[in-house]
Design an enzyme around this catalytic site. Structure first.
Site, PDB file in Angstrom:
ATOM      1  N   SER A  50       0.864  -1.196  -0.084  1.00  0.00           N
ATOM      2  CA  SER A  50       0.006  -0.037  -0.113  1.00  0.00           C
ATOM      3  C   SER A  50       0.851   1.232   0.131  1.00  0.00           C
ATOM      4  CB  SER A  50      -0.821   0.029   1.155  1.00  0.00           C
ATOM      5  OG  SER A  50      -0.265   0.237   2.324  1.00  0.00           O
ATOM      6  N   TYR A  71      -2.621   0.215  -3.284  1.00  0.00           N
ATOM      7  CA  TYR A  71      -4.074   0.968  -2.674  1.00  0.00           C
ATOM      8  C   TYR A  71      -3.636   1.860  -1.576  1.00  0.00           C
ATOM      9  CZ  TYR A  71      -3.041  -2.650   0.824  1.00  0.00           C
ATOM     10  OH  TYR A  71      -2.569  -3.695   1.694  1.00  0.00           O
TER      11      TYR A  71
END
Length: 120
Positions: free
Chosen positions: A25, A58
């Site tokens: 992430s 993400y």
């Protein structure tokens, strides 16, 4: 017909940290992420201006002001201090494009918001 279009971006953010041992992430200062309409868990593309790398990951929200931290394998694609663009895309119908306004957030060297516009 549907069109994949720019949804939002944070332009010229400075990488403040890279954490190879975290589980993937990009951690983004929550206020900054929300100003760009980025949701936790949303897929984003990262463009590293310093080395030309492009990759997807993400979003997770961070608590530190100005925080931009690449985590996991993505940490190998940046150096602290690199300048990146964080881009989110969305799919729109032709009718939705009549009111299309992407969110563009410009930041300074401390990742503080300079401007928010809706023009590509």
């Amino acid at each position: 017909m549907q069109f994949e279009m720019l949804y939002s971006k944070i332009h010229r953010a400075k990488v403040s940290d890279a954490n190879l041992n975290y589980v993937g992430s990009i951690t983004i200062d929550k206020t900054l992420a929300q100003s760009a309409n980025l949701l936790a868990g949303m897929k984003v593309e990262i463009v590293n201006i310093n080395n030309g790398e492009r990759f997807s990951t993400y979003v997770i929200y961070g608590d530190k002001k100005g925080e931009i931290c690449l985590n996991g394998a993505a940490a190998r694609k940046v150096q602290i201090g690199d300048i990146i663009i964080i881009i989110a895309y969305a799919t729109y119908t032709h009718n939705e494009l009549e009111h299309y306004k992407p969110t563009i957030v410009q930041v300074n060297e401390s990742n503080q918001i300079l401007s928010i516009t809706n023009e590509v």
